[in-house]
Design a protein around this motif. Structure first.
Motif, PDB file in Angstrom:
ATOM      1  N   VAL A  11      14.595  22.047  14.033  1.00 29.32           N
ATOM      2  CA  VAL A  11      15.260  20.661  14.520  1.00 29.32           C
ATOM      3  C   VAL A  11      16.327  21.478  15.412  1.00 29.32           C
ATOM      4  CG1 VAL A  11      17.158  19.026  13.979  1.00 29.32           C
ATOM      5  CG2 VAL A  11      15.105  19.309  12.629  1.00 29.32           C
ATOM      6  N   GLN A  12      17.157  22.509  15.237  1.00 29.11           N
ATOM      7  CA  GLN A  12      18.053  23.058  16.065  1.00 29.11           C
ATOM      8  C   GLN A  12      17.289  23.770  17.322  1.00 29.11           C
ATOM      9  OE1 GLN A  12      21.158  22.647  15.972  1.00 29.11           O
ATOM     10  NE2 GLN A  12      21.193  21.641  13.964  1.00 29.11           N
ATOM     11  N   ARG A  13      16.239  24.093  17.361  1.00 25.87           N
ATOM     12  CA  ARG A  13      15.491  24.466  18.528  1.00 25.87           C
ATOM     13  C   ARG A  13      15.179  23.517  19.273  1.00 25.87           C
ATOM     14  NH1 ARG A  13      13.739  28.486  14.486  1.00 25.87           N
ATOM     15  NH2 ARG A  13      11.775  27.213  14.225  1.00 25.87           N
ATOM     16  N   ARG A  14      14.624  22.471  18.882  1.00 25.18           N
ATOM     17  CA  ARG A  14      14.096  21.185  19.526  1.00 25.18           C
ATOM     18  C   ARG A  14      15.418  20.684  20.493  1.00 25.18           C
ATOM     19  NH1 ARG A  14      10.916  18.458  23.010  1.00 25.18           N
ATOM     20  NH2 ARG A  14      11.374  16.149  22.752  1.00 25.18           N
ATOM     21  N   ARG A  15      16.765  20.442  19.735  1.00 27.15           N
ATOM     22  CA  ARG A  15      17.757  20.094  20.227  1.00 27.15           C
ATOM     23  C   ARG A  15      18.078  20.988  21.524  1.00 27.15           C
ATOM     24  NH1 ARG A  15      23.306  19.459  20.365  1.00 27.15           N
ATOM     25  NH2 ARG A  15      24.017  17.353  19.727  1.00 27.15           N
ATOM     26  N   GLN A  16      18.268  22.240  21.256  1.00 28.79           N
ATOM     27  CA  GLN A  16      18.501  23.133  22.460  1.00 28.79           C
ATOM     28  C   GLN A  16      17.543  22.977  23.596  1.00 28.79           C
ATOM     29  OE1 GLN A  16      21.737  23.946  21.678  1.00 28.79           O
ATOM     30  NE2 GLN A  16      21.313  25.455  22.930  1.00 28.79           N
ATOM     31  N   GLU A  17      16.290  22.812  23.204  1.00 25.99           N
ATOM     32  CA  GLU A  17      15.248  22.685  24.186  1.00 25.99           C
ATOM     33  C   GLU A  17      15.499  21.542  25.101  1.00 25.99           C
ATOM     34  OE1 GLU A  17      10.657  21.334  24.492  1.00 25.99           O
ATOM     35  OE2 GLU A  17      11.314  21.996  22.424  1.00 25.99           O
ATOM     36  N   LEU A  18      15.870  20.316  24.478  1.00 27.44           N
ATOM     37  CA  LEU A  18      16.008  19.151  25.278  1.00 27.44           C
ATOM     38  C   LEU A  18      17.317  19.426  26.162  1.00 27.44           C
ATOM     39  CD1 LEU A  18      15.613  16.408  22.402  1.00 27.44           C
ATOM     40  CD2 LEU A  18      14.313  16.890  24.412  1.00 27.44           C
TER      41      LEU A  18
ATOM     42  N   GLU B 118      26.304  18.538  26.674  1.00 28.53           N
ATOM     43  CA  GLU B 118      26.199  19.304  27.751  1.00 28.53           C
ATOM     44  C   GLU B 118      24.707  19.735  28.148  1.00 28.53           C
ATOM     45  OE1 GLU B 118      28.731  22.873  27.811  1.00 28.53           O
ATOM     46  OE2 GLU B 118      30.597  21.705  27.294  1.00 28.53           O
ATOM     47  N   PHE B 119      24.268  19.163  29.365  1.00 26.45           N
ATOM     48  CA  PHE B 119      23.035  19.451  29.704  1.00 26.45           C
ATOM     49  C   PHE B 119      22.760  20.730  30.777  1.00 26.45           C
ATOM     50  CE2 PHE B 119      22.431  15.463  27.836  1.00 26.45           C
ATOM     51  CZ  PHE B 119      21.409  15.181  27.300  1.00 26.45           C
ATOM     52  N   GLY B 120      21.911  21.471  30.645  1.00 26.33           N
ATOM     53  CA  GLY B 120      21.889  22.621  31.706  1.00 26.33           C
ATOM     54  C   GLY B 120      20.507  22.740  32.363  1.00 26.33           C
TER      55      GLY B 120
ATOM     56  N   LEU C 279      19.182  10.949  24.666  1.00 22.87           N
ATOM     57  CA  LEU C 279      20.393  11.058  23.666  1.00 22.87           C
ATOM     58  C   LEU C 279      20.101  10.650  22.238  1.00 22.87           C
ATOM     59  CD1 LEU C 279      23.527  12.065  24.576  1.00 22.87           C
ATOM     60  CD2 LEU C 279      21.869  11.801  26.329  1.00 22.87           C
ATOM     61  N   SER C 280      19.347   9.521  22.320  1.00 19.34           N
ATOM     62  CA  SER C 280      19.022   8.930  21.194  1.00 19.34           C
ATOM     63  C   SER C 280      18.268   9.751  20.172  1.00 19.34           C
ATOM     64  CB  SER C 280      18.214   7.592  21.387  1.00 19.34           C
ATOM     65  OG  SER C 280      17.570   7.125  19.883  1.00 19.34           O
ATOM     66  N   GLU C 281      17.414  10.698  20.903  1.00 19.68           N
ATOM     67  CA  GLU C 281      16.501  11.797  20.089  1.00 19.68           C
ATOM     68  C   GLU C 281      17.401  12.800  19.676  1.00 19.68           C
ATOM     69  OE1 GLU C 281      12.864  14.778  20.541  1.00 19.68           O
ATOM     70  OE2 GLU C 281      13.390  13.504  22.213  1.00 19.68           O
ATOM     71  N   LEU C 282      18.510  13.135  20.271  1.00 21.12           N
ATOM     72  CA  LEU C 282      19.430  14.087  19.831  1.00 21.12           C
ATOM     73  C   LEU C 282      20.276  13.721  18.901  1.00 21.12           C
ATOM     74  CD1 LEU C 282      20.890  15.357  23.434  1.00 21.12           C
ATOM     75  CD2 LEU C 282      19.511  16.701  21.645  1.00 21.12           C
ATOM     76  N   GLY C 283      20.498  12.250  18.733  1.00 18.27           N
ATOM     77  CA  GLY C 283      21.237  11.511  17.708  1.00 18.27           C
ATOM     78  C   GLY C 283      20.580  11.788  16.260  1.00 18.27           C
ATOM     79  N   GLU C 284      19.206  11.508  16.292  1.00 24.02           N
ATOM     80  CA  GLU C 284      18.332  11.645  15.406  1.00 24.02           C
ATOM     81  C   GLU C 284      18.030  12.870  14.778  1.00 24.02           C
ATOM     82  OE1 GLU C 284      14.553   9.549  15.554  1.00 24.02           O
ATOM     83  OE2 GLU C 284      15.237   7.689  16.332  1.00 24.02           O
TER      84      GLU C 284
END
Length: 664
Positions: free
Chosen positions: A68-75, A292-294, A308-313
């Protein structure tokens, strides 16, 4: 009449757990939970730890949380949020280029009119939003330029709607005025319904009437107004977080551009009113967060809201996966959301863990005590004991020079019946039934028994006998804190459980007493010992333990007494006449003398005595050697991994005169 062929349609099974999947193997989970319990954890915590860690080839909750954390960082590392601004700027440049070309080519245009138009487009502000606003009243000479400008207005309107209603951007692509008017009508009706709900004046029929007219705009198909508000609020909050994640300059630019959505600020005003009502109805949503998007991949307003909705989920999933306070770590986990964001394999892993957790309870391996705590059930104890006994048997048979401890006919007279062989059996084989079983098995597997037989352990049956000698077995185990500190706590418990299982299943005629000794000694059931927490307690009161063993032997005068003592320290405590313990370290002469005197009393019962020494302390070695010589006993100094095999081997040897090669 020819038979009609009905076409068949196939697809992925979506009806819940796979009905063709093999049953969940609880062996590894039970072993892990049992190890945790023996180490001092509660069964509930031990099960949680297994679910977090996972098993062989099975992802645990911690690994899923990592994904889950890796998917978040990927986005965050892939995207940036200026997609709409960039697209508008590109369309504006195309519109202006087309207009300049038209002004240059139109030879019939009034020169003054041409000059005024050129001045208008050449003196536009640098800000894209300001330029778009200034051109709102411009009379385009170029049809291509006019169309590009209209596309800007359409894009802004569709992006604004997409940020509140997922899928709206695509639905309105190429839509005409009538479709836009229908959306405006829906927004008005929705605002009225929500405001009515906020005042507590709405009814279910109001909701149903709204959905009958505008349900196509809501593919989530909410069942009531609360579900509708939840869906809208989650999306609206994601849109606000998306705006907060932009730079102040980007945010200001987008706000000014939004006033040109569909050529009017009315849409933005409607959405702002909608956001305000939703924030009042669902204040618990994250309305103020940011990210923070990069990355380099631009996102439009609608797509950015979706991310952002996916990040919230994903954040919600991370919270669910890390919930350590819940009795069941999987009870609140949204497995469908996990599968949606991480893929089907993650859903399979989570469902397997949920099945393991459910099956551990439904299979009866965990039971709830009167005080509400869970503990290992008798069924779990039997299964674990069987596993530990198999391990002990394997270690016994693997010893160099060790001999089998079973002697044909030594157990007593034949009864005429037979049963499947199990480790510890001393009865003679029933050769006829064993061969018959082998023939049946080979034929059932498609083989030819006439080509030769090879017996498998499952084929063997033994003849049941009447026992000639029954044993009264007292197992004394040291529970002082040094056993914990030196890593001997769990091996001690495993040894006790293996011996208990052997006696209770293979030698039911024997009596067994389990006695633990620290500062005091006490009789314990196997379940009490397995579930006992490690705690700091000074004292190794072997004296008290021998008193309890003597009482046990007196209760069974017609049985052969067998005393097995597992300890890692010299006696440092004794029981005073008044029942209070006396502690002294280093051991004083009176404690040693009192302990030796009690051992002499046990020896007078004719007990076969084996002392298991854990550790290499010279004082302990001298004391146990002297004790063994005094009563004709034996000292065994096994490695920790061999403790179970050593104790089981000594027990079998005491009954049949062959203890194997476990001694020093």
């Amino acid at each position: 009449m020819p038979r009609r062929e009905h076409p068949q349609r196939y697809g992925r099974y979506t009806g819940g757990p796979d009905p063709l999947a093999p049953p969940v193997d609880l062996g590894e989970a039970l072993d892990s939970v049992s190890e945790g319990v023996m180490a001092g954890y509660s069964p509930r915590r031990a099960l949680r730890e297994f679910l977090r860690r996972g098993g062989k080839g099975q992802e645990g909750l911690d690994e899923l949380a990592g994904r889950v954390q890796r998917r978040r960082q990927e986005l965050l590392q892939r995207h940036r949020l200026d997609g709409t601004l960039g697209e508008v700027k590109e369309l504006l440049e195309q519109a202006l280029l087309a207009e300049r070309g038209q002004l240059a080519r139109d030879a019939h245009m009034d020169p003054m009119d041409r000059t005024l138009r050129e001045m208008s487009i050449e003196n536009l502000p640098d800000s894209t939003a300001a330029a778009v606003a200034e051109l709102s009243e411009y009379d385009w000479a170029s049809s291509e330029g006019r169309e590009k400008y209209r596309q800007i207005q359409e894009l802004l309107g569709r992006e604004a709607l997409e940020s509140r209603f997922e899928g709206m951007k695509r639905a309105l692509e190429g839509a005409g005025e009538s479709e836009r008017e229908a959306v405006t009508e829906m927004l008005t009706a929705l605002g009225e319904l929500l405001e009515k709900h906020a005042l507590g004046e709405d009814t279910q029929s109001d909701f149903e009437d709204f959905m009958s007219r505008y349900g196509d705009y809501f593919p989530e198909n909410p069942k009531d107004i609360d579900e509708l508000i939840d869906t809208l609020a989650q999306r609206s909050a994601a849109a606000q977080r998306m705006l907060q994640s932009m730079t102040p300059e980007q945010r200001e630019e987008l706000a000014r551009l939004s006033e040109q959505a569909f050529g009017s600020p009315e849409l933005q005003n409607q959405l702002a009113r909608l956001d305000s009502v939703l924030q009042t109805l669902r204040p618990g949503e994250d309305w103020d967060g940011s990210e923070e998007f990069g990355g380099d991949e631009p996102l439009g307003v609608g797509a950015g809201t979706s991310v952002l909705s996916e990040l919230g989920e994903l954040d919600a999933l991370a919270d669910q996966l890390s919930d350590s306070g819940s009795d069941s770590p999987l009870s609140e986990l949204d497995i469908e959301a996990l599968e949606r964001h991480l893929g089907r394999d993650a859903g399979v892993s989570a469902r397997t863990l949920a099945d393991i957790e459910k099956s551990m309870r439904s299979a009866g391996y965990l039971e709830q005590a009167a005080e509400g705590e869970f503990r290992l059930s008798p069924a779990a104890m039997r299964k674990l004991g069987q596993s530990l006994l198999r391990d002990a048997a394997s270690r016994l048979s693997g010893r160099t020079g060790a001999r089998e401890t079973r002697a044909a006919g030594a157990a007593g007279e034949l009864t005429g019946s037979s049963r499947p062989w199990a480790f510890g059996d001393t009865e003679p084989w029933d050769v006829g039934k064993s061969i018959t079983n082998a023939i049946t098995r080979i034929a059932g597997d498609g083989g030819d028994p006439r080509r030769g037989l090879r017996l498998a352990p499952s084929d063997i049956e033994v003849q049941e006998t009447e026992a000639r000698t029954q044993a009264a077995v007292a197992l004394l185990v040291d529970t002082s804190f040094s056993m914990v500190m030196e890593g001997r706590w769990v091996p001690m418990k495993r040894t006790a459980l293996a011996l208990h299982h052997l006696v209770s299943t293979r030698f039911r005629g024997d009596a067994m007493e389990l006695i633990s000794f620290g500062r005091y000694a006490q009789r314990q059931s196997i379940g009490e010992l397995i579930g006992q927490d490690a705690f700091y307690e000074q004292g190794t009161n072997l004296h008290h333990a021998l008193i309890l063993a003597g009482r046990f032997f007196r209760k069974h005068p017609n049985m052969q007494p067998v005393l097995l003592v597992v300890t890692d320290g010299e006696p440092t405590a004794m029981l005073l006449p008044g029942g209070e313990p006396w502690f002294s370290y280093p051991p004083d002469r009176e404690t040693i003398a009192t302990t030796v005197a009690e051992l002499d009393k046990v020896a007078r019962f004719g007990a076969q005595i084996t002392l298991f020494r854990l550790g290499d302390h010279p004082g302990l070695a001298r004391f146990l050697d002297a004790m063994a010589r005094r009563v004709g006993g034996t000292v065994v100094a096994p490695d920790l991994d061999d403790l179970g095999a050593a104790v089981v081997g000594e027990y079998l040897g005491s009954r049949f005169g062959d203890a194997g090669d476990s001694r020093e």
